[in-house]
Design a protein around this motif. Structure first.
Motif, mmCIF file in Angstrom:
data_model
loop_
_atom_site.group_PDB
_atom_site.id
_atom_site.type_symbol
_atom_site.label_atom_id
_atom_site.label_comp_id
_atom_site.label_asym_id
_atom_site.label_seq_id
_atom_site.Cartn_x
_atom_site.Cartn_y
_atom_site.Cartn_z
ATOM 1 N N ILE A 211 -14.738 1.283 5.977
ATOM 2 C CA ILE A 211 -14.164 -0.070 5.935
ATOM 3 C C ILE A 211 -14.885 -0.958 6.945
ATOM 4 O O ILE A 211 -15.233 -2.113 6.660
ATOM 5 C CB ILE A 211 -12.656 -0.009 6.237
ATOM 6 C CG1 ILE A 211 -11.881 0.403 4.986
ATOM 7 C CG2 ILE A 211 -12.157 -1.364 6.728
ATOM 8 C CD1 ILE A 211 -11.804 -0.662 3.904
ATOM 9 N N LEU A 212 -15.129 -0.401 8.137
ATOM 10 C CA LEU A 212 -15.827 -1.185 9.161
ATOM 11 C C LEU A 212 -17.227 -1.557 8.704
ATOM 12 O O LEU A 212 -17.683 -2.692 8.899
ATOM 13 C CB LEU A 212 -15.888 -0.392 10.465
ATOM 14 C CG LEU A 212 -14.547 -0.118 11.156
ATOM 15 C CD1 LEU A 212 -14.752 0.721 12.402
ATOM 16 C CD2 LEU A 212 -13.863 -1.425 11.501
ATOM 17 N N VAL B 198 -11.892 -7.881 11.310
ATOM 18 C CA VAL B 198 -12.254 -6.456 11.345
ATOM 19 C C VAL B 198 -11.430 -5.727 12.392
ATOM 20 O O VAL B 198 -11.000 -4.587 12.188
ATOM 21 C CB VAL B 198 -13.758 -6.298 11.623
ATOM 22 C CG1 VAL B 198 -14.115 -4.831 11.831
ATOM 23 C CG2 VAL B 198 -14.575 -6.880 10.485
ATOM 24 N N LEU B 199 -11.168 -6.392 13.532
ATOM 25 C CA LEU B 199 -10.372 -5.771 14.597
ATOM 26 C C LEU B 199 -8.952 -5.493 14.113
ATOM 27 O O LEU B 199 -8.404 -4.410 14.365
ATOM 28 C CB LEU B 199 -10.340 -6.690 15.817
ATOM 29 C CG LEU B 199 -9.657 -6.135 17.073
ATOM 30 C CD1 LEU B 199 -10.379 -4.897 17.571
ATOM 31 C CD2 LEU B 199 -9.615 -7.206 18.164
ATOM 32 N N VAL C 121 -4.949 -1.445 12.126
ATOM 33 C CA VAL C 121 -4.062 -0.941 11.068
ATOM 34 C C VAL C 121 -4.509 0.447 10.628
ATOM 35 O O VAL C 121 -3.694 1.366 10.469
ATOM 36 C CB VAL C 121 -4.060 -1.922 9.870
ATOM 37 C CG1 VAL C 121 -3.292 -1.324 8.690
ATOM 38 C CG2 VAL C 121 -3.440 -3.252 10.275
ATOM 39 N N PHE C 122 -5.835 0.615 10.435
ATOM 40 C CA PHE C 122 -6.340 1.916 10.011
ATOM 41 C C PHE C 122 -6.135 2.970 11.087
ATOM 42 O O PHE C 122 -5.829 4.118 10.780
ATOM 43 C CB PHE C 122 -7.816 1.797 9.653
ATOM 44 C CG PHE C 122 -8.063 1.862 8.181
ATOM 45 C CD1 PHE C 122 -7.924 0.729 7.394
ATOM 46 C CD2 PHE C 122 -8.405 3.055 7.572
ATOM 47 C CE1 PHE C 122 -8.138 0.783 6.037
ATOM 48 C CE2 PHE C 122 -8.622 3.122 6.208
ATOM 49 C CZ PHE C 122 -8.495 1.985 5.443
ATOM 50 N N ARG D 261 -3.601 7.884 12.902
ATOM 51 C CA ARG D 261 -2.787 8.714 13.799
ATOM 52 C C ARG D 261 -1.598 9.315 13.059
ATOM 53 O O ARG D 261 -1.242 10.474 13.267
ATOM 54 C CB ARG D 261 -2.303 7.867 14.970
ATOM 55 C CG ARG D 261 -3.406 7.459 15.943
ATOM 56 C CD ARG D 261 -2.820 6.946 17.241
ATOM 57 N NE ARG D 261 -3.859 6.449 18.135
ATOM 58 C CZ ARG D 261 -4.193 5.172 18.237
ATOM 59 N NH1 ARG D 261 -3.563 4.270 17.508
ATOM 60 N NH2 ARG D 261 -5.150 4.784 19.061
ATOM 61 N N SER D 262 -0.980 8.520 12.171
ATOM 62 C CA SER D 262 0.170 9.031 11.411
ATOM 63 C C SER D 262 -0.242 10.180 10.513
ATOM 64 O O SER D 262 0.448 11.198 10.419
ATOM 65 C CB SER D 262 0.775 7.897 10.571
ATOM 66 O OG SER D 262 1.208 6.842 11.399
ATOM 67 N N LEU D 263 -1.419 10.029 9.832
ATOM 68 C CA LEU D 263 -1.875 11.090 8.933
ATOM 69 C C LEU D 263 -2.199 12.365 9.702
ATOM 70 O O LEU D 263 -1.872 13.467 9.273
ATOM 71 C CB LEU D 263 -3.104 10.609 8.171
ATOM 72 C CG LEU D 263 -2.848 9.567 7.071
ATOM 73 C CD1 LEU D 263 -4.159 9.022 6.535
ATOM 74 C CD2 LEU D 263 -2.028 10.184 5.950
#
Length: 310
Positions: A236-237, A289-290, A295-296, A301-303
């Motif tokens: 994505i980045l 982008v930041l 968000v990602f 971290r959740s995943l």
């Protein structure tokens, strides 16, 4: 007692000297990093808050506050480029994750020539983007392109098609070129994740009579969540800063159909010579982008936490 105090003093002196030596060795690197990375960022932010005009002696800046950002926000070209960059990034990264997962699973199950399969798979990724974009330009060429030769020979179309001549076909062609080049990057990350899954998990599943789909869904996929999220974050980045592929393949056209945020910033900065407004476009892109990165990272971290809990 005095001996212990003296021993502690010597140890503190030694630690202080080691700390000073460490700082001395790091200092040149920190200065270089600040000079080539942090200073341009700070200077770009400062330029975005000024009206920059060219003079006989170079350029002059006059502070205008947020007026450049106000102009950028009210420009339709900025929102068009933002929307194009957004859906282009989401579509290509989603396709790359799906194809990357399938290819990684296939390579992981190869018993022979696995290393050769990895090397062949990495060829698109090893090409410089400008070269691969030029190659796809030849493939899509409306006169002597290979793609037209194939589809006309197979009677899929009656006459050659100008693949880069309409917005829909140009965007689709650019997405295909991007997916072809960067899917190997996703494959490598997911393949590394597959190698980390203990064989005991597969053996236990086979003893329980699980079929291939059950093994994938209940063992492989949960263990790969972190790898998939990491690959998605990096891609994505990269996708949000896409510049060289549309610059070579379509030059942002037809019209502005494939003009990304990076291309818009380059156009305003170096073609229109509106340095203040161009810097505002660059700073706004960094902020977008930041936000997406934060968000990602939160989702990542959740995943990972869910994967570890399972």
């Amino acid at each position: 007692m005095a001996a212990q105090v003296e021993k502690k003093r010597r140890r503190n002196v030694l630690l202080t000297r080691q700390r000073q030596a460490g700082i001395g060795m790091l200092l040149p690197g920190l200065i270089i990093i600040c000079g080539i990375t942090i200073f341009p960022i700070i200077y770009s932010i400062w330029m975005s808050l000024n009206n920059v005009s060219l003079t006989q002696n170079g350029y002059a800046m006059s502070f205008t506050g947020l007026s450049n950002f106000n102009a950028v926000i009210h420009a339709s070209s900025f929102w068009h480029s933002t929307w194009f960059t957004f859906y282009y990034s989401v579509a290509t990264v989603a396709a790359e994750l799906i194809f990357g997962l399938l290819i990684a699973l296939a390579i992981n199950n190869v018993q022979k020539l696995k290393n050769l399969s990895i090397v062949v798979m990495l060829i698109p990724w090893s090409l410089i983007t400008v070269i691969s974009a030029q190659m796809w330009d030849y493939i899509y060429d409306g006169v002597y392109g290979v793609l037209n030769y194939i589809v006309v020979s197979l009677h899929l179309v009656s006459h050659p098609v100008t693949w880069l001549g309409t917005p829909v076909s140009a965007v689709s062609a650019m997405m295909i070129a991007d997916i072809w080049k960067t899917t190997p990057f996703v494959v490598i990350i997911i393949l590394a994740g597959l190698q980390m899954i203990p064989n005991e998990f597969y053996e236990a599943a086979r003893m329980d009579g699980a079929n291939s789909w059950q093994v994938f869904w209940h063992i492989i996929f949960p263990q790969l969540r972190g790898s998939i999220a990491l690959a998605g974050l990096f891609r994505i980045l990269q996708a949000f800063g896409v510049f060289d592929l549309p610059f070579v393949l379509t030059n942002g056209g037809p019209g502005t159909a494939t003009q990304s945020l990076a291309m818009l910033g380059e156009k305003v900065l170096f073609q229109d010579l509106h340095f203040g407004t161009g810097s505002a476009v660059a700073v706004a892109t960094v902020l977008i982008v930041l936000i997406i990165s934060l968000v990602f990272l939160s989702a990542f971290r959740s995943l990972v936490t869910e994967g570890e809990a399972q």
